[in-house]
Design a protein around this motif. Structure first.
Motif, mmCIF file in Angstrom:
data_model
loop_
_atom_site.group_PDB
_atom_site.id
_atom_site.type_symbol
_atom_site.label_atom_id
_atom_site.label_comp_id
_atom_site.label_asym_id
_atom_site.label_seq_id
_atom_site.Cartn_x
_atom_site.Cartn_y
_atom_site.Cartn_z
ATOM 1 N N PRO A 47 0.786 -10.073 -3.097
ATOM 2 C CA PRO A 47 1.381 -8.728 -3.029
ATOM 3 C C PRO A 47 2.654 -8.627 -3.863
ATOM 4 O O PRO A 47 3.355 -9.617 -4.092
ATOM 5 N N GLU A 52 3.604 -8.560 2.809
ATOM 6 C CA GLU A 52 2.346 -7.830 2.802
ATOM 7 C C GLU A 52 1.173 -8.792 2.597
ATOM 8 O O GLU A 52 1.350 -9.951 2.270
ATOM 9 N N VAL A 54 -2.915 -9.392 0.931
ATOM 10 C CA VAL A 54 -3.848 -8.975 -0.119
ATOM 11 C C VAL A 54 -5.098 -8.414 0.551
ATOM 12 O O VAL A 54 -5.843 -9.147 1.203
ATOM 13 N N SER A 55 -5.314 -7.116 0.412
ATOM 14 C CA SER A 55 -6.496 -6.492 1.002
ATOM 15 C C SER A 55 -7.669 -6.578 0.026
ATOM 16 O O SER A 55 -7.480 -6.764 -1.178
ATOM 17 N N GLN A 57 -9.574 -4.163 -0.837
ATOM 18 C CA GLN A 57 -9.525 -2.992 -1.705
ATOM 19 C C GLN A 57 -8.559 -3.197 -2.868
ATOM 20 O O GLN A 57 -8.874 -2.868 -4.015
ATOM 21 N N SER A 58 -7.371 -3.759 -2.575
ATOM 22 C CA SER A 58 -6.392 -3.987 -3.637
ATOM 23 C C SER A 58 -6.868 -5.058 -4.607
ATOM 24 O O SER A 58 -6.594 -4.997 -5.809
ATOM 25 N N LYS A 61 -9.428 -3.371 -6.841
ATOM 26 C CA LYS A 61 -8.739 -2.453 -7.750
ATOM 27 C C LYS A 61 -8.040 -3.216 -8.870
ATOM 28 O O LYS A 61 -8.029 -2.787 -10.028
ATOM 29 N N THR A 62 -7.469 -4.363 -8.543
ATOM 30 C CA THR A 62 -6.819 -5.201 -9.555
ATOM 31 C C THR A 62 -7.847 -5.741 -10.543
ATOM 32 O O THR A 62 -7.609 -5.775 -11.757
ATOM 33 N N SER A 65 -8.708 -3.013 -12.853
ATOM 34 C CA SER A 65 -7.616 -2.807 -13.811
ATOM 35 C C SER A 65 -7.641 -3.854 -14.915
ATOM 36 O O SER A 65 -7.399 -3.551 -16.090
ATOM 37 N N ASN A 86 -8.350 -13.886 -2.487
ATOM 38 C CA ASN A 86 -7.183 -13.611 -3.335
ATOM 39 C C ASN A 86 -7.296 -14.166 -4.755
ATOM 40 O O ASN A 86 -6.283 -14.430 -5.400
ATOM 41 N N PRO A 222 -2.054 -3.455 -9.237
ATOM 42 C CA PRO A 222 -1.726 -3.331 -7.812
ATOM 43 C C PRO A 222 -1.166 -4.620 -7.210
ATOM 44 O O PRO A 222 -0.412 -4.568 -6.250
ATOM 45 N N LEU A 223 -1.582 -5.780 -7.765
ATOM 46 C CA LEU A 223 -1.151 -7.059 -7.225
ATOM 47 C C LEU A 223 -0.494 -7.906 -8.306
ATOM 48 O O LEU A 223 -0.753 -7.727 -9.496
#
Length: 417
Positions: A47, A52, A54-55, A57-58, A61-62, A65, A86, A222-223
């Motif tokens: 994160p 936080e 690491v989900s 979804q994130s 999304k990463t 990206s 992760n 995002p990460l």
């Protein structure tokens, strides 16, 4: 005579262009990771803020990206996969500067505009964030020239009123521009900017301005990514196997062309010529559009050629049927073209729709397969339908090929009217 001359001119000119350009085009085609090899990077994601997690979804999304970034950097069809909770594995082909790509791929690209909050503590420090990366339009950074012809980076903001309020409040004061907590510049706000465009000066250095534009357009991740290792990746299909595949393809193509000529005589010869033109145009599109050829792309190419052959066979068989029913050559060609056109176009268009859906919802190799297939079908319609009919009609209107034997139909097979 004019039509014969036109036919010969078209065939000779196209053949000459293909013969002259093909060696250079073949050398310019970019081979993908599975054909040429490349390198891979394994990232560990964490994160941006401490505490936080690491989900899923994130992480996805990463990964998306990273794939978008790789495409913008010119590496077509990158392979991006998530591993565990992760980790993200990235495979790239066609990279000339590995170190630069590694740097740009994991760069967070966090752009902020900051001001001093007016307290004594911040007298020499910009600690008030006025705008962040999400306040700017995606992919909106462009290289422009300033009033003194110096290179500047212009960025569009989403909220013009917000930017106008900020520049009005800081009129005559500095507004610092930061990239990843590193100050790029701190220009004095000279005017209230109400047009929604912010500009960044880089001291007249064009290369620096281009690098800044590219980094901003890559967008934020995002990460936070940490490289665990990098390594070279060998081609899935070795050079010897690739050479054998090409050799087998050429032999199969030669048999198909001979079959077309043997079955349909002159129309088959024209069909063989248009198939060669179709393949050459596909290579030209690959080079012109800077596509990367991969194994799925080769599969789509073979499928497209098969559909092109099928289109020619359907048309010529319909012409055969019309001739066997006792129609003249001109009437048979006209009727055969008319009756086969809808059948051929329906099959081509339905395949385009399926390929478009695959491209829209697919990723990586699936998108590459779909894209090549769409290009193949468009070129097939242009060459194997329109070009072949154009050339055949030139000969017919010139008074040639007016006997069924030129189409592979025997006199004994023709029924009387």
């Amino acid at each position: 005579m004019k039509r014969i001359f036109a036919f010969v001119t078209v065939v000779v000119v196209i053949s000459g262009i293909m013969a002259w350009s093909t060696p250079g085009l073949l050398k310019s085609v970019h081979l993908g990771l599975d054909l040429k090899g490349g390198f891979e990077i394994l990232y560990e994601a964490s994160p941006m803020e401490g505490g936080e997690k690491v989900s899923r979804q994130s992480l996805l999304k990463t990964a998306q990206s990273l794939e978008d970034r790789a495409n913008k950097l010119g590496t077509s069809e990158p392979e991006v996969t998530t591993e565990g909770t992760n980790r993200i594995r990235l495979k790239l082909a066609g990279v000339t500067d590995e170190a630069e790509v590694r740097k740009l791929m994991k760069e967070p690209a966090s752009l902020t505009f900051r001001s001093k909050d007016g307290t004594e503590k911040s007298e020499n420090e910009y600690n008030k964030i006025e705008m962040v990366g999400t306040d700017f339009v995606e992919n909106a950074a462009k290289l422009e020239l300033g009033s003194m012809n110096e290179p500047i980076v212009a960025i569009k903001v989403k909220d013009k009123k917000k930017f106008a309020e900020i520049t009005e409040r800081l009129l005559g004061k500095p507004l610092a521009i930061y990239m990843n907590d590193k100050m790029i510049s701190d220009p004095i706000v000279q005017n209230v900017l109400s047009d929604g465009t912010a500009t960044i000066t880089v001291g007249g250095d064009r290369k620096k301005a281009e690098e800044l534009r590219d980094v901003i357009n890559l967008g934020a991740l995002p990460l936070k990514l940490t490289e665990k290792y990098t390594q070279s990746v060998g081609a899935t299909l070795g050079k010897q196997s690739l050479d054998k595949t090409i050799e087998a393809g050429l032999i199969a193509s030669a048999f198909i062309l001979l079959f077309m000529v043997g079955m349909y005589r002159v129309p088959g010869l024209i069909a063989a010529f248009t198939l060669i033109v179709h393949t050459w145009l596909l290579i030209l599109v690959f080079v012109w559009a800077d596509f990367t050829l991969t194994l799925p792309g080769i599969a789509a190419l073979i499928l497209g050629v098969g559909m092109a052959v099928d289109a020619n066979i359907i048309t010529n068989e319909r012409i055969h049927e019309e001739m066997k029913n006792g129609k003249s050559v001109m009437s048979a060609v006209k009727a055969g073209d008319k009756h086969s056109f809808r059948t051929v176009m329906d099959s081509q268009l339905t395949t385009v729709i399926v390929a478009a859906v695959m491209y829209w919802f697919g990723t990586g190799a699936v998108k590459g397969f779909a894209l090549v297939l769409i290009v193949e079908i468009v070129l097939s319609i242009a060459t194997n339908i329109y070009l072949s009919r154009f050339l055949l009609n030139l000969l017919l209107k010139a008074g040639k090929l007016l006997k069924p034997k030129y189409f592979g139909v025997k006199e004994s097979e023709i029924r009387e009217l």
